[in-house]
Design a protein around this motif. Structure first.
Motif, PDB file in Angstrom:
ATOM      1  N   MET A   1       0.758  -1.252  -0.001  1.00 53.50           N
ATOM      2  CA  MET A   1       0.200  -0.109  -0.012  1.00 53.50           C
ATOM      3  C   MET A   1       0.979   1.259  -0.159  1.00 53.50           C
ATOM      4  O   MET A   1       2.153   1.213   0.404  1.00 53.50           O
ATOM      5  CB  MET A   1      -0.857   0.068   1.305  1.00 53.50           C
ATOM      6  N   GLN A   2       0.176   2.597  -0.515  1.00 53.40           N
ATOM      7  CA  GLN A   2       1.098   3.556  -0.326  1.00 53.40           C
ATOM      8  C   GLN A   2       0.208   4.787   0.089  1.00 53.40           C
ATOM      9  O   GLN A   2      -1.133   4.676   0.258  1.00 53.40           O
ATOM     10  CB  GLN A   2       1.421   3.885  -1.744  1.00 53.40           C
ATOM     11  N   TRP A   3       0.782   5.996   0.306  1.00 53.78           N
ATOM     12  CA  TRP A   3       0.305   7.172   0.606  1.00 53.78           C
ATOM     13  C   TRP A   3      -1.018   7.665  -0.173  1.00 53.78           C
ATOM     14  O   TRP A   3      -0.742   7.686  -1.493  1.00 53.78           O
ATOM     15  CB  TRP A   3       0.985   8.135   0.869  1.00 53.78           C
ATOM     16  N   LEU A   4      -1.977   7.741   0.041  1.00 52.01           N
ATOM     17  CA  LEU A   4      -3.242   7.959  -0.773  1.00 52.01           C
ATOM     18  C   LEU A   4      -3.071   9.707  -1.232  1.00 52.01           C
ATOM     19  O   LEU A   4      -2.596  10.336  -0.485  1.00 52.01           O
ATOM     20  CB  LEU A   4      -4.627   7.916  -0.038  1.00 52.01           C
ATOM     21  N   PRO A   5      -3.538   9.848  -2.386  1.00 49.09           N
ATOM     22  CA  PRO A   5      -3.627  11.238  -2.900  1.00 49.09           C
ATOM     23  C   PRO A   5      -4.463  12.054  -2.028  1.00 49.09           C
ATOM     24  O   PRO A   5      -5.750  11.391  -1.369  1.00 49.09           O
ATOM     25  CB  PRO A   5      -4.102  10.996  -4.380  1.00 49.09           C
ATOM     26  N   TRP A   6      -4.462  13.264  -1.998  1.00 49.36           N
ATOM     27  CA  TRP A   6      -5.340  14.045  -1.385  1.00 49.36           C
ATOM     28  C   TRP A   6      -6.948  13.981  -1.468  1.00 49.36           C
ATOM     29  O   TRP A   6      -7.723  13.869  -0.412  1.00 49.36           O
ATOM     30  CB  TRP A   6      -4.979  15.801  -1.486  1.00 49.36           C
ATOM     31  N   ILE A   7      -7.302  13.699  -2.611  1.00 49.86           N
ATOM     32  CA  ILE A   7      -8.624  13.562  -3.082  1.00 49.86           C
ATOM     33  C   ILE A   7      -9.274  12.397  -2.340  1.00 49.86           C
ATOM     34  O   ILE A   7     -10.383  12.276  -1.829  1.00 49.86           O
ATOM     35  CB  ILE A   7      -8.780  13.684  -4.628  1.00 49.86           C
ATOM     36  N   ALA A   8      -8.351  11.161  -2.161  1.00 50.57           N
ATOM     37  CA  ALA A   8      -8.752  10.055  -1.537  1.00 50.57           C
ATOM     38  C   ALA A   8      -8.813  10.103   0.018  1.00 50.57           C
ATOM     39  O   ALA A   8      -9.583   9.462   0.510  1.00 50.57           O
ATOM     40  CB  ALA A   8      -7.851   8.927  -2.189  1.00 50.57           C
ATOM     41  N   GLN A   9      -8.078  10.981   0.571  1.00 48.25           N
ATOM     42  CA  GLN A   9      -8.089  11.130   1.971  1.00 48.25           C
ATOM     43  C   GLN A   9      -9.109  11.592   2.280  1.00 48.25           C
ATOM     44  O   GLN A   9      -9.650  11.603   3.516  1.00 48.25           O
ATOM     45  CB  GLN A   9      -6.930  11.998   2.311  1.00 48.25           C
ATOM     46  N   LYS A  10      -9.717  12.481   1.483  1.00 42.67           N
ATOM     47  CA  LYS A  10     -11.254  13.377   2.042  1.00 42.67           C
ATOM     48  C   LYS A  10     -12.116  12.345   2.130  1.00 42.67           C
ATOM     49  O   LYS A  10     -13.167  12.461   2.840  1.00 42.67           O
ATOM     50  CB  LYS A  10     -11.647  14.012   0.900  1.00 42.67           C
ATOM     51  N   ARG A  11     -12.028  11.065   1.608  1.00 41.12           N
ATOM     52  CA  ARG A  11     -13.051   9.794   1.950  1.00 41.12           C
ATOM     53  C   ARG A  11     -12.952   9.313   2.953  1.00 41.12           C
ATOM     54  O   ARG A  11     -13.875   8.362   3.483  1.00 41.12           O
ATOM     55  CB  ARG A  11     -13.080   9.099   0.561  1.00 41.12           C
ATOM     56  N   LEU A  12     -11.760   9.277   3.924  1.00 41.34           N
ATOM     57  CA  LEU A  12     -11.685   8.475   4.915  1.00 41.34           C
ATOM     58  C   LEU A  12     -12.733   8.791   6.152  1.00 41.34           C
ATOM     59  O   LEU A  12     -13.056   7.733   6.631  1.00 41.34           O
ATOM     60  CB  LEU A  12     -10.095   8.705   5.440  1.00 41.34           C
ATOM     61  N   LEU A  13     -12.825   9.989   6.343  1.00 43.58           N
ATOM     62  CA  LEU A  13     -13.915  10.319   7.514  1.00 43.58           C
ATOM     63  C   LEU A  13     -15.224   9.798   7.100  1.00 43.58           C
ATOM     64  O   LEU A  13     -15.856   8.975   8.007  1.00 43.58           O
ATOM     65  CB  LEU A  13     -13.903  11.953   7.490  1.00 43.58           C
ATOM     66  N   PRO A  14     -15.786   9.841   5.767  1.00 38.40           N
ATOM     67  CA  PRO A  14     -17.337   9.197   5.617  1.00 38.40           C
ATOM     68  C   PRO A  14     -16.916   7.527   5.721  1.00 38.40           C
ATOM     69  O   PRO A  14     -18.053   7.038   6.215  1.00 38.40           O
ATOM     70  CB  PRO A  14     -17.361   9.620   4.257  1.00 38.40           C
ATOM     71  N   MET A  15     -15.801   7.180   5.397  1.00 38.25           N
ATOM     72  CA  MET A  15     -15.585   5.636   5.700  1.00 38.25           C
ATOM     73  C   MET A  15     -15.542   5.302   7.006  1.00 38.25           C
ATOM     74  O   MET A  15     -16.174   4.317   7.455  1.00 38.25           O
ATOM     75  CB  MET A  15     -14.501   5.203   4.951  1.00 38.25           C
ATOM     76  N   VAL A  16     -15.084   6.274   8.039  1.00 38.15           N
ATOM     77  CA  VAL A  16     -14.850   5.751   9.470  1.00 38.15           C
ATOM     78  C   VAL A  16     -16.440   5.782   9.839  1.00 38.15           C
ATOM     79  O   VAL A  16     -16.969   5.114  10.770  1.00 38.15           O
ATOM     80  CB  VAL A  16     -13.997   6.830  10.181  1.00 38.15           C
ATOM     81  N   ILE A  17     -17.383   6.870   9.411  1.00 37.83           N
ATOM     82  CA  ILE A  17     -18.504   6.936   9.937  1.00 37.83           C
ATOM     83  C   ILE A  17     -19.328   5.792   9.282  1.00 37.83           C
ATOM     84  O   ILE A  17     -20.096   5.158  10.277  1.00 37.83           O
ATOM     85  CB  ILE A  17     -19.146   8.299   9.258  1.00 37.83           C
ATOM     86  N   VAL A  18     -19.211   5.360   8.299  1.00 37.61           N
ATOM     87  CA  VAL A  18     -20.134   4.332   7.784  1.00 37.61           C
ATOM     88  C   VAL A  18     -19.805   3.009   8.494  1.00 37.61           C
ATOM     89  O   VAL A  18     -20.584   2.321   9.102  1.00 37.61           O
ATOM     90  CB  VAL A  18     -19.825   3.998   6.234  1.00 37.61           C
ATOM     91  N   TYR A 358      -3.323   2.537   5.005  1.00 33.66           N
ATOM     92  CA  TYR A 358      -1.844   2.912   5.027  1.00 33.66           C
ATOM     93  C   TYR A 358      -0.848   1.978   5.001  1.00 33.66           C
ATOM     94  O   TYR A 358       0.526   2.270   5.038  1.00 33.66           O
ATOM     95  CB  TYR A 358      -1.782   4.167   6.101  1.00 33.66           C
ATOM     96  N   LEU A 359      -1.189   0.775   5.732  1.00 33.45           N
ATOM     97  CA  LEU A 359      -0.241  -0.535   6.031  1.00 33.45           C
ATOM     98  C   LEU A 359       0.299  -0.901   4.656  1.00 33.45           C
ATOM     99  O   LEU A 359      -0.571  -0.739   3.931  1.00 33.45           O
ATOM    100  CB  LEU A 359      -0.620  -1.366   6.884  1.00 33.45           C
ATOM    101  N   LYS A 360       1.661  -0.919   4.764  1.00 38.18           N
ATOM    102  CA  LYS A 360       2.285  -1.477   3.537  1.00 38.18           C
ATOM    103  C   LYS A 360       1.675  -2.705   3.065  1.00 38.18           C
ATOM    104  O   LYS A 360       1.479  -3.250   2.086  1.00 38.18           O
ATOM    105  CB  LYS A 360       3.639  -1.438   3.708  1.00 38.18           C
ATOM    106  N   HIS A 361       1.690  -3.818   3.961  1.00 38.71           N
ATOM    107  CA  HIS A 361       1.276  -5.032   3.694  1.00 38.71           C
ATOM    108  C   HIS A 361      -0.022  -5.477   4.563  1.00 38.71           C
ATOM    109  O   HIS A 361      -0.466  -5.174   5.475  1.00 38.71           O
ATOM    110  CB  HIS A 361       2.533  -6.140   4.463  1.00 38.71           C
ATOM    111  N   HIS A 362      -0.829  -6.227   3.732  1.00 35.79           N
ATOM    112  CA  HIS A 362      -2.134  -6.469   4.294  1.00 35.79           C
ATOM    113  C   HIS A 362      -2.128  -7.558   5.472  1.00 35.79           C
ATOM    114  O   HIS A 362      -3.103  -7.350   6.254  1.00 35.79           O
ATOM    115  CB  HIS A 362      -2.966  -7.163   3.165  1.00 35.79           C
ATOM    116  N   TYR A 363      -1.180  -8.261   5.497  1.00 40.80           N
ATOM    117  CA  TYR A 363      -1.150  -9.358   6.840  1.00 40.80           C
ATOM    118  C   TYR A 363      -0.830  -8.468   8.240  1.00 40.80           C
ATOM    119  O   TYR A 363      -1.398  -8.845   9.033  1.00 40.80           O
ATOM    120  CB  TYR A 363       0.049 -10.197   6.770  1.00 40.80           C
ATOM    121  N   TRP A 364      -0.554  -7.123   7.982  1.00 39.13           N
ATOM    122  CA  TRP A 364      -0.625  -6.228   9.247  1.00 39.13           C
ATOM    123  C   TRP A 364      -2.064  -5.838   9.623  1.00 39.13           C
ATOM    124  O   TRP A 364      -2.414  -5.754  10.926  1.00 39.13           O
ATOM    125  CB  TRP A 364       0.287  -4.902   9.087  1.00 39.13           C
ATOM    126  N   LEU A 365      -3.106  -5.874   8.700  1.00 42.30           N
ATOM    127  CA  LEU A 365      -4.350  -5.716   8.903  1.00 42.30           C
ATOM    128  C   LEU A 365      -4.863  -6.682   9.687  1.00 42.30           C
ATOM    129  O   LEU A 365      -5.724  -6.620  10.681  1.00 42.30           O
ATOM    130  CB  LEU A 365      -4.916  -5.427   7.633  1.00 42.30           C
TER     131      LEU A 365
END
Length: 707
Positions: A1-18, A358-365
């Motif tokens: 995984m990698q750092w998200l572009p700014w436009i994608a970061q705006k979606r994180l708060l709605p995702m947390v709420i969902v 943001y984690l690089k590897h899925h197994y950390w999830l």
């Protein structure tokens, strides 16, 4: 995984709420039932270890087996008298009795010192020579007790249909004056809450648990059951979880869990009985008409069903004792407050979303999910009272957040994939995707064919258009209608666009060398034809956008040349390790092709090739015209170069080529004026004459020191 572009970061708060709302909905809709499996294990782990306010009196092995439960009733009545006299707070007979008991049978009155039973025998009324049996003294009222007992004595509901019979059948006529107006019956109803496992106590006012607890602390009980934090179980009954103790199947004179044999309390020796009763002072006592290990009144509780639990059934009297203790100690297993739940669910939502994003590897999830589960389990197991944490809802919240993050990455990946196909050749895209995770493409040596095409007069065009947007629109139209054919129809790998220059290459091995040469050569001829058509159509295409004079000047100066060569290159990554990288080729053929393409400005031809392509051109039926042997700038080795075109082109008709070859034969020997040359090749003649005048001809090789 990698750092998200700014436009994608705006979606994180709605995702947390969902994710939070999903977990909260599950917790509100399903509640604790989804967590019974771990809550039961936690309740068993934090089991009650002591009864401070209750005790149990049971039928024991000292009572002969021939004594039935009904015949033993006077023993329990005697035990009740001794308990109340010694300071017990209350007594509950946990048995569903009939009132119309047979009175003529013998009843056990007490236990002698030697363990024998003192019986109350039926009376015999002699009538003539016959004996007519009459009720024994105990048979008249098996539960006859002193008046002091009745205010503190309660009994389980009688058998169905027995309520209509008078109480004196059990307690004697004199007892009617001492029985409370509310009666002696206390409910022993068991609440299952639509589950096979009993976990709750009934908090109805008439229930035995409430009645016995009020004997100890009436104000505390009234305050406890008046709170709004009661659960609602089946039939809308108020209820509360019970903290259970480990089931015991034997008698024990223990301060922690006293289970006393009735034979000691029903001793014919009053002094001995009172001494034993004093052991239970200030407690409420539950009378159990069965031996401790008898399975006639047992219940499935968390001690039966809990994961890794002891799988023991709980006797009914112990179930009631645990309910009373829970009520008095106020240590029932309970949920955290709503605010704590929301905080936990919000943390889980944030962990799920941000870890998956943001984690690089899925197994950390998975690791974080496991740690979250262990944390929630630890809260259930280690908290002394607040044990009903929303484990399932928390994990679901984390999973929803994680899936949202993964879905976001997939969405971004799809967009990146589309961008990659737009900005990276499909062949390179496929090659790099075949690599394993974290595997880099190792630079490799490859045989390739390189094609370069450059616009003639590009600098003049930029000066004529002036407006950069017009220039980029013109270049995009040009590339879309010309060079795209190389990658779409002829399998060319795009190396680069640099302003007006385009470079393609065809990697090949021995197995596909012939096909690669044919594709490259046919692609070059098709590209040249498209370029001519595009330049011809310029005045018509842009007459509404550009000034007519500008269009005329552009059409007059614009043209294009194509160069082809082949050789060995290195294919691989170009660029800094931590910056933006590019996949491309480096090697002598790239430089040579650039020099070859630039020579199209000095000869009357659009395409110049090296000698490597002669066999392929002959096979495909394309005529070629030899231009001479050249050593271009930056190379020590000379190359024989050829012009190539179509047979119907006047420049490539056999007589024209023959005349040119004759002239060139003398020109390469320094005798430029000895042979006539067709006027169509005037540009070629002028170029060679100029180079000869500059002493660039050495032993038949044109040594060009300019780009």
């Amino acid at each position: 995984m990698q750092w998200l572009p700014w436009i994608a970061q705006k979606r994180l708060l709605p995702m947390v709420i969902v994710a939070f709302m999903a977990g909260n909905s599950v917790d509100y809709g399903l509640g604790n039932p989804i967590d019974y499996w771990i809550h039961d294990a936690a309740v068993v782990f934090q089991a009650r270890t002591q009864w401070q306010h209750t005790a149990i009196v049971v039928l024991d092995s000292a009572i002969p087996i021939e004594v039935t439960r009904l015949q033993a009733l006077p023993l329990f009545a005697r035990a009740s008298e001794k308990l109340i006299a010694a300071g017990a707070k209350g007594v509950f007979l946990d048995a569903n009795l009939p009132k119309d008991i047979e009175g003529v049978m013998p009843y056990a009155q007490c236990i002698e010192q030697n363990g024998a039973i003192r019986w109350s025998e039926p009376n015999c009324l002699t009538v003539g020579k016959q004996c007519q049996l009459r009720n024994s003294l105990a048979g008249n009222a098996p539960l006859k007790m002193s008046a002091e007992v009745f205010p503190f004595f309660r009994v389980a509901p009688y058998l169905p249909g027995q309520e209509v019979f008078p109480d004196f059948l059990l307690y004697d006529v004199d007892a009617e004056a001492f029985i409370p107006k509310t009666g002696l019956v206390a409910l022993d109803r068991l609440i299952s809450n639509d589950s096979a496992v009993a976990r709750w106590m009934d908090l109805s006012e008439q229930h035995a648990a409430i009645t016995l607890a009020k004997f100890i602390a009436p104000d505390h009980v009234a305050d406890s059951v008046s709170h709004d934090n009661l659960d609602v179980c089946e039939q809308n009954l108020p209820c509360r979880r019970i903290r259970f103790s480990r089931p015991v199947y034997s008698t024990q004179f223990s301060r922690k869990q006293p289970i006393v044999p009735v034979s000691k309390l029903a001793s014919c020796d009053d002094k001995e009985a009172l001494e034993v009763a004093a052991f239970l002072k200030n407690r409420v006592v539950i009378l159990q008409l069965t031996v401790p290990h008898e399975a006639t009144d047992v219940h499935i509780t968390p001690f039966t069903s809990a994961l890794l639990g002891p799988h023991l059934l709980t006797p009914g009297a112990q179930y009631l004792a645990d309910a009373v203790e829970t009520l008095l100690m106020n240590d029932h297993p309970r949920e955290p407050s709503r605010w704590f739940k929301w905080a936990v669910l919000l943390i889980a939502a944030c962990l799920g979303v941000y870890a998956s994003v943001y984690l690089k590897h899925h197994y950390w999830l998975w690791v974080i999910g496991a740690l979250l589960f262990l944390t929630m389990a630890a809260l259930c197991f280690l908290s002394p009272v607040t044990q009903l944490w929303p484990v399932g809802a928390t994990l679901l919240t984390f999973i929803v957040g994680g899936l949202e993050g993964i879905a976001l990455h997939l969405l971004i990946g799809f967009k990146e994939g589309r961008l990659m196909t737009q900005y990276m050749p499909q062949q390179v895209h496929t090659l790099l995707l075949s690599l394993k995770e974290n595997e880099r493409f190792c630079n490799q040596r490859h045989q390739v064919i390189v094609l370069m095409s450059d616009l003639t007069g590009y600098t003049a065009v930029t000066g004529l258009l002036k407006e950069p947007t017009y220039l980029i629109e013109l270049m995009n139209d040009y590339l879309n209608e010309t060079s795209y054919i190389l990658q779409n129809n002829y399998g060319g790998w795009l190396e680069n666009y640099v302003a007006d220059m385009v470079c393609y290459y065809w990697p090949f091995k021995n197995s596909n060398q012939t096909q690669a040469y044919q594709n490259a050569l046919q692609g070059a001829l098709a590209l040249s034809a498209l370029q001519k058509r595009f330049f011809t159509d310029l005045p018509v295409r842009y007459h509404t956008k550009f000034d007519a004079k500008v269009l005329h000047n552009i059409s007059r100066v614009i043209d294009a040349g194509i160069g082809l060569s082949s050789g060995t290159v290195v294919m691989g990554d170009l660029g800094p390790k931590r910056g933006v990288r590019k996949f491309g080729i480096l090697g002598d053929p790239v430089n040579l092709t650039s020099r070859v393409e630039s020579l199209t400005r000095y000869f009357n031809t659009e395409i110049i090739i090296t000698a490597d392509f002669l066999a392929t051109a002959t096979f495909l039926g394309y005529p070629t015209r030899r231009l001479g042997c050249f050593r271009v700038k930056g190379r020590e080795q000379a190359e024989m170069l050829y012009a190539i075109g179509f047979a119907d082109d006047q420049r490539f008709q056999a007589d024209m080529i023959k005349a040119w070859e004759s002239w060139l034969f003398y020109a390469e020997r320094g005798r430029l004026n000895q042979q006539d040359c067709p006027d169509i090749f005037k540009l070629d003649q002028d170029s060679l004459r100029k180079w000869q005048a500059n002493n660039l001809l050495h032993k038949g090789v044109w040594v060009l020191d300019f780009k």
